[in-house]
Design an enzyme around this catalytic site. Structure first.
Site, PDB file in Angstrom:
ATOM      1  N   ASP A 110       0.840  -1.198   0.000  1.00 20.12           N
ATOM      2  CA  ASP A 110       0.000   0.000   0.000  1.00 20.12           C
ATOM      3  C   ASP A 110       0.879   1.253   0.000  1.00 20.12           C
ATOM      4  O   ASP A 110       1.598   1.510   0.970  1.00 20.12           O
ATOM      5  CB  ASP A 110      -0.898  -0.007   1.244  1.00 20.12           C
ATOM      6  CG  ASP A 110      -2.139   0.859   1.085  1.00 20.12           C
ATOM      7  OD1 ASP A 110      -2.027   1.952   0.519  1.00 20.12           O
ATOM      8  OD2 ASP A 110      -3.215   0.438   1.543  1.00 20.12           O
ATOM      9  N   ASP A 111       0.866   2.002  -1.095  1.00 17.09           N
ATOM     10  CA  ASP A 111       1.607   3.267  -1.197  1.00 17.09           C
ATOM     11  C   ASP A 111       3.114   3.075  -1.238  1.00 17.09           C
ATOM     12  O   ASP A 111       3.876   3.926  -0.761  1.00 17.09           O
ATOM     13  CB  ASP A 111       1.291   4.198  -0.018  1.00 17.09           C
ATOM     14  CG  ASP A 111      -0.105   4.797  -0.053  1.00 17.09           C
ATOM     15  OD1 ASP A 111      -0.860   4.475  -0.972  1.00 17.09           O
ATOM     16  OD2 ASP A 111      -0.431   5.578   0.855  1.00 17.09           O
ATOM     17  N   CYS A 113      -5.461   4.802  -3.798  1.00 15.80           N
ATOM     18  CA  CYS A 113      -5.640   3.392  -3.436  1.00 15.80           C
ATOM     19  C   CYS A 113      -6.813   2.711  -4.131  1.00 15.80           C
ATOM     20  O   CYS A 113      -6.644   1.770  -4.913  1.00 15.80           O
ATOM     21  CB  CYS A 113      -5.820   3.275  -1.924  1.00 15.80           C
ATOM     22  SG  CYS A 113      -4.522   4.065  -0.951  1.00 15.80           S
ATOM     23  N   ASP A 146      -0.309  -0.460  -4.966  1.00 16.98           N
ATOM     24  CA  ASP A 146      -1.434   0.200  -5.633  1.00 16.98           C
ATOM     25  C   ASP A 146      -1.031   1.511  -6.286  1.00 16.98           C
ATOM     26  O   ASP A 146      -1.499   1.864  -7.353  1.00 16.98           O
ATOM     27  CB  ASP A 146      -2.615   0.412  -4.666  1.00 16.98           C
ATOM     28  CG  ASP A 146      -2.199   0.955  -3.319  1.00 16.98           C
ATOM     29  OD1 ASP A 146      -1.042   1.389  -3.151  1.00 16.98           O
ATOM     30  OD2 ASP A 146      -3.053   0.947  -2.398  1.00 16.98           O
ATOM     31  N   ASN A 147      -0.140   2.266  -5.638  1.00 14.87           N
ATOM     32  CA  ASN A 147       0.345   3.532  -6.187  1.00 14.87           C
ATOM     33  C   ASN A 147       1.652   3.883  -5.509  1.00 14.87           C
ATOM     34  O   ASN A 147       2.044   3.263  -4.526  1.00 14.87           O
ATOM     35  CB  ASN A 147      -0.684   4.659  -5.971  1.00 14.87           C
ATOM     36  CG  ASN A 147      -1.197   4.731  -4.550  1.00 14.87           C
ATOM     37  OD1 ASN A 147      -2.309   4.269  -4.254  1.00 14.87           O
ATOM     38  ND2 ASN A 147      -0.398   5.279  -3.645  1.00 14.87           N
TER      39      ASN A 147
END
Length: 599
Positions: A52-53, A88, A340-341
């Site tokens: 995540d991130d 997200c 996700d990013n």
């Protein structure tokens, strides 16, 4: 009206061509098809690890020795992999559906424009990857974060479809590292207060892996730790209630106790775009002042905490590989690692967050290891999150779908070599609504910047490396990453001294091509997302920016084509705010009536 346009677009979508100028869309499956029936142990398994991130450009992978050992040294690193929305939930929905956010209509993290309720309302709960894999004979498993706004209140209305067995991390506890709540299958949510969220996830991931093995069928296992996302807390979370974003306390991520003292002298890489002396970009970003030393110190500590929390993820990677080896199924398993990013901390004077189209936010890790995947190589083919669903179906030997906005990623030495010559060179990037600040809040840098809606693209080849963006206030950005890898000079801003040429072409000529390309991509669907030049040049004589720069097309692009523009800024994808739309039918409404004579 918001839902109406979505279904109208779906009904009027272009027919997908069997062959595109960049090769076949429905590529030959990596495993044989058999009518969607279980084909026994020869069909490969998939373990999909989704952080995540996680950044690529601040070197987070260099601090993950097990990722280096098991994945980078034994698989292929795709250095030009991009998310198409740097946020997200929209990014995850694009990943699991193979569609850009403007085609899923999931464009934010919370309702009314995003989150799990929006995913369900758009009919996607019955029409995404795990459902398709089950239809093809796979068992499917998942633990960790699925989507934002997937919560203790709505997890069962309805349950997320397509999973043989699951153990989801639920809101509002998703980002509370020491007070997570998980929900298994159809059971009620269970609190793990006092335990680290990623430690809990590690146990659940191995449990599901054992369960998948015991079932004796080919399987897909998704493992989605919350690291290294910021820690979020609000007093209302204690009672399982949600809170407005402006009332939530964002702090640095929280590592486990054994990792809490690592990397004490490490700092955010001091690249050319880190807290620069001069402003950059456009819109609200260009107005940011230079950060103080106190602010920088806080951000360095934030960065270190991210690296520390990633150590738990790194250990999950090692434990999964050891278990796959113990079960003697590693050689028949694809392991995919991505996020996700991306993330920025200090670049362009920005506080910790994502949601922009700079490289730090959109160019993200993707590493794939598995049968036939070349080992210890780095590929420069352009790939995106919309390519992952078709890739996974191809691995499973399942039929690909005609409405994918992405193209399966090449996974063999031969196909990678071919793709380096023939694969498309563009990436579509889009965002709606606010830009968050997950670090310190100041008068000059609030928790939310509300005007962060834009459309952007990246075009990358051996001769050019470009980033072009149009904001919803119709400001424009153009960066030449060949000469300006930190994206410090917006060549279209009045304060900058623009060159006469870029990548060997006159600047105005280049901008005209990029604008028309983005005009197609901003509302593309399926084939036009993969082969946008084909939409502009139906004769098939243009397949790249280089082809489009031919002098024979100058008049068309500079004088006859319609320029991209927004009618207004909105928090979500509302069609009548998006400006003129490129359409497969009725193109005469947006291009000169004699446009075909120019192409």
């Amino acid at each position: 009206m918001e839902c109406l346009w979505y279904y109208l677009l779906a009904a009027l979508s272009w027919p997908r061509l069997v062959e595109g100028i960049f090769g076949p869309i429905n590529q030959v499956p990596l495993t044989p098809l058999d009518g969607g029936r279980d084909q026994g142990p020869s069909r490969p398994n998939v373990v999909f690890i989704l952080t995540d991130d996680q950044d690529l450009h601040m070197n987070s992978l260099e601090y993950m020795p097990y990722v280096q050992k098991h994945l980078i040294n034994r698989g292929t690193l795709f250095k030009r992999h991009f998310c198409t929305t740097a946020l997200c939930c929209p990014s995850r929905v694009s990943l699991w559906t193979g569609k850009a956010a403007h085609n899923t209509n999931v464009t934010n993290v919370v309702p009314p424009y995003g989150g799990y309720p929006k995913f369900v309302s758009q009919g996607l709960n019955d029409n995404y990857l795990p459902v398709w894999l089950q239809e093809s004979g796979y068992n499917t498993y998942y633990t960790g974060k699925l989507f934002n706004a997937h919560s203790v209140d709505n997890y069962n209305s309805p349950h997320a479809a397509g999973w043989t067995s699951s153990d989801f991390l639920l809101d509002p506890f998703t980002y509370w590292y020491m007070n997570s709540t998980y929900q298994r299958n159809k059971d009620s949510p269970v609190s793990f207060e006092g335990r680290h969220s990623v430690d809990v996830l590690a146990e659940k991931a191995l449990g599901l892996l054992d369960e998948a093995y015991e079932a004796g069928k080919p399987f897909f296992l998704g493992v989605a730790p919350v690291s290294p996302h910021a820690n979020l807390w609000s007093p209302s979370f204690r009672d399982g209630k949600h809170s407005d974003l402006v009332d939530i306390e964002f702090t640095a991520p929280v590592p486990t106790e054994k990792h809490a003292k690592l990397f004490e002298s490490v700092k955010v890489p001091r690249t050319a775009n880190f807290n620069p002396d001069k402003p950059s970009g456009a819109s609200w970003i260009r107005k940011l002042p230079k950060q103080s030393q106190e602010n920088i110190d806080y951000n360095d500590q934030f960065y270190v905490q991210r690296l520390r929390t990633l150590q738990s993820v790194d250990e999950i990677v090692d434990s999964i590989f050891r278990r796959l080896e113990d079960l003697k199924i590693l050689d028949n398993t694809y392991i995919i690692y991505t996020t996700d990013n991306g993330y920025h901390i200090g670049q362009h004077r920005m506080q910790p967050a994502k949601q922009c189209s700079f490289e730090e936010d959109i160019n993200i890790p993707l590493i794939i290891r598995g049968p036939g995947v070349p080992e210890k190589i780095t590929s420069d083919v352009v790939t995106t999150h919309t390519d992952l669903a078709p890739t996974l179906l191809e691995i499973a030997g399942a039929p690909l779908r005609d409405d994918f906005d992405g193209l399966a990623i090449p996974l063999t030495e031969e196909s990678l070599a071919e793709a380096s010559e023939t694969r498309h060179e563009h990436v579509t990037v889009e965002h709606w609504g606010f830009a968050s600040n997950e670090g310190q809040v100041f008068d000059w840098y609030p928790r939310l910047h509300m005007n962060n809606t834009y459309k952007a693209l990246r075009v990358i080849s051996q001769t050019y490396d470009l980033h072009y963006q149009v904001w919803c206030n119709n400001e424009r950005e153009l960066h030449d990453l060949k000469t300006d890898p930190g994206q410090m000079v917006n060549l279209l801003h009045a304060d900058e001294e623009a060159p006469e040429t870029i990548a060997g072409a006159p600047l105005s000529k280049m901008v005209a091509r990029l604008d028309s390309l983005l005009f197609v991509l901003k509302s593309c669907k399926a084939e036009s997302c993969i082969n946008p030049w084909k939409a502009l040049h139906p004769a098939g004589n243009v397949g790249s920016l280089r082809d489009a720069l031919s002098p024979r097309f100058d008049a068309f692009y500079e004088d006859e084509s319609r320029k991209i523009e927004f009618d207004r800024c909105e928090m979500g994808f509302i069609l009548d705010a998006e400006g003129p739309q490129f359409k497969s039918e009725g193109m005469l409404n947006v291009f000169d009536p004699k446009w075909h004579e120019w192409t």
